[in-house]
Scaffold this motif. Sequence first.
Motif, PDB file in Angstrom:
ATOM      1  N   HIS A 134     -20.035 -45.168  10.569  1.00 19.66           N
ATOM      2  CA  HIS A 134     -19.005 -46.135  10.186  1.00 19.66           C
ATOM      3  C   HIS A 134     -19.486 -47.062   9.081  1.00 19.66           C
ATOM      4  O   HIS A 134     -18.729 -47.413   8.168  1.00 19.66           O
ATOM      5  CB  HIS A 134     -18.613 -46.953  11.416  1.00 19.66           C
ATOM      6  CG  HIS A 134     -17.453 -47.869  11.200  1.00 19.66           C
ATOM      7  ND1 HIS A 134     -17.547 -49.237  11.379  1.00 19.66           N
ATOM      8  CD2 HIS A 134     -16.174 -47.631  10.829  1.00 19.66           C
ATOM      9  CE1 HIS A 134     -16.367 -49.791  11.125  1.00 19.66           C
ATOM     10  NE2 HIS A 134     -15.520 -48.840  10.793  1.00 19.66           N
ATOM     11  N   ARG A 187     -14.492 -51.680  14.898  1.00 19.50           N
ATOM     12  CA  ARG A 187     -13.655 -50.497  14.689  1.00 19.50           C
ATOM     13  C   ARG A 187     -12.298 -50.602  15.393  1.00 19.50           C
ATOM     14  O   ARG A 187     -11.521 -49.639  15.357  1.00 19.50           O
ATOM     15  CB  ARG A 187     -14.391 -49.245  15.171  1.00 19.50           C
ATOM     16  CG  ARG A 187     -15.734 -49.018  14.495  1.00 19.50           C
ATOM     17  CD  ARG A 187     -16.209 -47.578  14.616  1.00 19.50           C
ATOM     18  NE  ARG A 187     -16.379 -47.126  15.975  1.00 19.50           N
ATOM     19  CZ  ARG A 187     -17.481 -47.269  16.708  1.00 19.50           C
ATOM     20  NH1 ARG A 187     -18.533 -47.917  16.196  1.00 19.50           N
ATOM     21  NH2 ARG A 187     -17.554 -46.792  17.924  1.00 19.50           N
ATOM     22  N   VAL A 202      -5.497 -47.763  16.235  1.00 15.24           N
ATOM     23  CA  VAL A 202      -5.143 -46.362  16.500  1.00 15.24           C
ATOM     24  C   VAL A 202      -5.600 -46.024  17.916  1.00 15.24           C
ATOM     25  O   VAL A 202      -6.758 -46.248  18.266  1.00 15.24           O
ATOM     26  CB  VAL A 202      -5.804 -45.408  15.493  1.00 15.24           C
ATOM     27  CG1 VAL A 202      -5.454 -43.947  15.826  1.00 15.24           C
ATOM     28  CG2 VAL A 202      -5.378 -45.737  14.068  1.00 15.24           C
ATOM     29  N   TYR A 245     -14.204 -38.573  11.999  1.00 14.89           N
ATOM     30  CA  TYR A 245     -12.996 -39.081  12.653  1.00 14.89           C
ATOM     31  C   TYR A 245     -12.307 -37.911  13.350  1.00 14.89           C
ATOM     32  O   TYR A 245     -12.232 -36.811  12.817  1.00 14.89           O
ATOM     33  CB  TYR A 245     -12.069 -39.754  11.642  1.00 14.89           C
ATOM     34  CG  TYR A 245     -12.634 -41.078  11.206  1.00 14.89           C
ATOM     35  CD1 TYR A 245     -12.261 -42.262  11.845  1.00 14.89           C
ATOM     36  CD2 TYR A 245     -13.575 -41.151  10.184  1.00 14.89           C
ATOM     37  CE1 TYR A 245     -12.804 -43.475  11.474  1.00 14.89           C
ATOM     38  CE2 TYR A 245     -14.136 -42.361   9.809  1.00 14.89           C
ATOM     39  CZ  TYR A 245     -13.746 -43.517  10.461  1.00 14.89           C
ATOM     40  OH  TYR A 245     -14.300 -44.727  10.097  1.00 14.89           O
ATOM     41  N   MET A 248      -7.841 -40.439   9.862  1.00 14.91           N
ATOM     42  CA  MET A 248      -7.150 -40.102  11.099  1.00 14.91           C
ATOM     43  C   MET A 248      -5.961 -39.194  10.825  1.00 14.91           C
ATOM     44  O   MET A 248      -5.697 -38.248  11.586  1.00 14.91           O
ATOM     45  CB  MET A 248      -6.701 -41.372  11.816  1.00 14.91           C
ATOM     46  CG  MET A 248      -7.833 -42.220  12.380  1.00 14.91           C
ATOM     47  SD  MET A 248      -8.880 -41.306  13.544  1.00 14.91           S
ATOM     48  CE  MET A 248      -7.670 -40.736  14.722  1.00 14.91           C
ATOM     49  N   ASP A 301     -13.106 -44.386  21.210  1.00 16.86           N
ATOM     50  CA  ASP A 301     -13.675 -45.322  20.243  1.00 16.86           C
ATOM     51  C   ASP A 301     -13.692 -46.734  20.812  1.00 16.86           C
ATOM     52  O   ASP A 301     -12.919 -47.075  21.714  1.00 16.86           O
ATOM     53  CB  ASP A 301     -12.859 -45.284  18.954  1.00 16.86           C
ATOM     54  CG  ASP A 301     -13.683 -45.590  17.717  1.00 16.86           C
ATOM     55  OD1 ASP A 301     -14.905 -45.394  17.759  1.00 16.86           O
ATOM     56  OD2 ASP A 301     -13.093 -45.980  16.698  1.00 16.86           O
ATOM     57  N   ASP A 354      -1.311 -39.411  19.128  1.00 14.76           N
ATOM     58  CA  ASP A 354      -2.169 -40.396  18.475  1.00 14.76           C
ATOM     59  C   ASP A 354      -1.286 -41.374  17.712  1.00 14.76           C
ATOM     60  O   ASP A 354      -0.462 -40.961  16.890  1.00 14.76           O
ATOM     61  CB  ASP A 354      -3.155 -39.700  17.542  1.00 14.76           C
ATOM     62  CG  ASP A 354      -4.051 -38.723  18.295  1.00 14.76           C
ATOM     63  OD1 ASP A 354      -4.138 -38.835  19.534  1.00 14.76           O
ATOM     64  OD2 ASP A 354      -4.653 -37.845  17.652  1.00 14.76           O
ATOM     65  N   GLY A 359     -10.892 -42.883  17.059  1.00 16.42           N
ATOM     66  CA  GLY A 359     -11.380 -43.015  15.686  1.00 16.42           C
ATOM     67  C   GLY A 359     -12.572 -42.134  15.438  1.00 16.42           C
ATOM     68  O   GLY A 359     -12.520 -40.916  15.564  1.00 16.42           O
ATOM     69  N   HIS A 413      -8.570 -46.280  22.689  1.00 11.89           N
ATOM     70  CA  HIS A 413      -8.723 -46.351  21.229  1.00 11.89           C
ATOM     71  C   HIS A 413      -9.360 -45.059  20.722  1.00 11.89           C
ATOM     72  O   HIS A 413     -10.114 -44.384  21.439  1.00 11.89           O
ATOM     73  CB  HIS A 413      -9.556 -47.564  20.839  1.00 11.89           C
ATOM     74  CG  HIS A 413      -8.763 -48.828  20.801  1.00 11.89           C
ATOM     75  ND1 HIS A 413      -8.140 -49.283  19.660  1.00 11.89           N
ATOM     76  CD2 HIS A 413      -8.475 -49.731  21.776  1.00 11.89           C
ATOM     77  CE1 HIS A 413      -7.516 -50.418  19.920  1.00 11.89           C
ATOM     78  NE2 HIS A 413      -7.697 -50.707  21.198  1.00 11.89           N
ATOM     79  N   GLU A 451     -10.011 -45.349   6.889  1.00 10.57           N
ATOM     80  CA  GLU A 451     -10.071 -44.789   8.238  1.00 10.57           C
ATOM     81  C   GLU A 451      -8.718 -44.223   8.661  1.00 10.57           C
ATOM     82  O   GLU A 451      -8.649 -43.159   9.301  1.00 10.57           O
ATOM     83  CB  GLU A 451     -10.520 -45.861   9.225  1.00 10.57           C
ATOM     84  CG  GLU A 451     -11.953 -46.307   9.043  1.00 10.57           C
ATOM     85  CD  GLU A 451     -12.335 -47.380  10.045  1.00 10.57           C
ATOM     86  OE1 GLU A 451     -12.994 -47.038  11.040  1.00 10.57           O
ATOM     87  OE2 GLU A 451     -11.954 -48.551   9.842  1.00 10.57           O
ATOM     88  N   ILE A 452      -7.655 -44.912   8.334  1.00 13.96           N
ATOM     89  CA  ILE A 452      -6.319 -44.427   8.691  1.00 13.96           C
ATOM     90  C   ILE A 452      -6.032 -43.094   8.003  1.00 13.96           C
ATOM     91  O   ILE A 452      -5.482 -42.166   8.610  1.00 13.96           O
ATOM     92  CB  ILE A 452      -5.250 -45.474   8.344  1.00 13.96           C
ATOM     93  CG1 ILE A 452      -5.407 -46.691   9.278  1.00 13.96           C
ATOM     94  CG2 ILE A 452      -3.846 -44.894   8.456  1.00 13.96           C
ATOM     95  CD1 ILE A 452      -4.575 -47.889   8.874  1.00 13.96           C
ATOM     96  N   LYS A 461      -8.505 -50.327  12.141  1.00 15.49           N
ATOM     97  CA  LYS A 461      -8.953 -49.391  11.116  1.00 15.49           C
ATOM     98  C   LYS A 461      -8.535 -49.866   9.728  1.00 15.49           C
ATOM     99  O   LYS A 461      -7.446 -50.433   9.554  1.00 15.49           O
ATOM    100  CB  LYS A 461      -8.340 -48.013  11.354  1.00 15.49           C
ATOM    101  CG  LYS A 461      -9.155 -47.078  12.250  1.00 15.49           C
ATOM    102  CD  LYS A 461      -9.475 -47.633  13.608  1.00 15.49           C
ATOM    103  CE  LYS A 461     -10.251 -46.627  14.446  1.00 15.49           C
ATOM    104  NZ  LYS A 461     -10.623 -47.205  15.752  1.00 15.49           N
TER     105      LYS A 461
END
Length: 517
Positions: free
Chosen positions: A108, A242, A456, A341, A253, A437, A486, A432, A430, A249-250, A245
């Motif tokens: 991360h 985390r 997320v 991810y 995902m 996560d 998700d 991720g 969660h 990161e999004i 996000k």
Amino acid sequence: MSQDVTPETSPTHDEATPQSSEQPLEDRGSNRSLRPGSATFVSFITSGWGERPASSATRAPAADHTAARRSALSARFPGERLVVPAGTYKVRSNDTDYRFRPHAAFAHLTGLGMEQEPDAVLVLHPVDDGAGDDGSGHTAILYLRPLAGRDTDEFFSDSRYGEFWVGARPTLEEIETTTGIRTAHIDDLRDALAKDVGADGVQVLVVPGADESIEAVVEEIRATEQAGERDEKLAEALSELRLVKDAHEIQQMREAVDVTIDGFAKVVRALPQAVEHRRGERVIEGTFVGHARQEGNQVGYETIAAAGEHATTLHWTDNDGAVRAGELVLIDAGVEIDSLYTADVTRTLPVDGTFTEVQRRVYQAVLDAADAAFAVAVPGAKFRDIHAAAMDVIAHRLDEWGLLPVSAQEALDPENQHHRRWMVHGTSHHLGIDVHDCAQARGELYLDGVLEPGMVFTIEPGLYFKSDDLLVPAEYRGIGVRIEDDVLVTADGNENLSAALPRDPDAVEAWMADLLR
């Protein structure tokens, strides 16, 4: 698997030589192989190599985001040295290792995924506030084992790190280009960690459980008995970092979910083969795992391919059963992409493409519970509200079917919970860079946390009626259903990232019919 090659100084290096019973146990693994190690061999194998190709390293997209993540962490630990190891190889059996996966916190904060970089350590060194990276109070340095020269023993003899065995490692300069983080040789790590450490000096914190050897080094040099408590605070902070996000990161995902949906389509196409095979669940698992390795890094967790009664076992991963027409198969699977991810999606499918009346009844109840959870998964709600909304539907549906010994309202009382007999797990977690996560975040920020845009998580209610459950009518026994999606919290509600994978029973049947024709 190839045998390793370890140089020897003995003149009988090219012949198997009986070893004394006094040979240390840890050295006996080499007895199985012929090991060239003569001076002539070493001279020959380390010469005659061409120039290495010019570096093609470029700055990774994640590098534009990881600096902000490190700055946020820096603000929580002013004046403290933060040690975040990637981790090392873990032994699978004897002298063979599991595939390496870096620690989630390391990935991360650096953007390094896949099998990068075993034994590496990210250190955030404290500096005067504002003098560090991006105006923070820390300067980040990545300590790495660099590419060894072709004139070294490592080049040809080290089966874990040698270029002959695992390919060329990146240079320090290449990693610095990719991550945007300063790099240094791993041999410099101990001195760097010990700098200015003392009773009144810098305190050193290390992520617990990531790398025992690095933890041991830190324990040797730090000056306070309370440091272990601060280590836990560091692990906590890395999880909490985390919870929301960022844009990169999004996007990761979204990619993980999209690839996962493609994998489910491949599984449906493989169902006829699964029905014909004595271990059809393995056909399903193998199909998805193969897809994950082809299109991503690997699976994000062990795939659940649970047919018939096996679907009532929540984490069924043996996947050694038959897949029969007329039954349901519960598939819980996610592709972990190269950045690590992962998606986490479940669909419960009729093996022959059509739900029976009872299967559809149970499926619809679970879908209604999921939809109720979606309705409350909005900014300002608490994370625990998601579960409560799903449970309200589950309890009332079980009451309608006459399965509860009390009313739905009585069952929902925290002191009762009769409905939980048929759904003992939670509704959300969660998601991720780890499938579960943010697991070390404080309860007040997780279960009792307030939902924010950028979070997320999964929504995954279910109903599970075991085949020997005498408290339910025979028609329900052996049916297990879970629907998992998700979910991204947005500014004005939420988005189902996995919505392209059909959920409605009619849509599921139509989708399967199209794939199976």
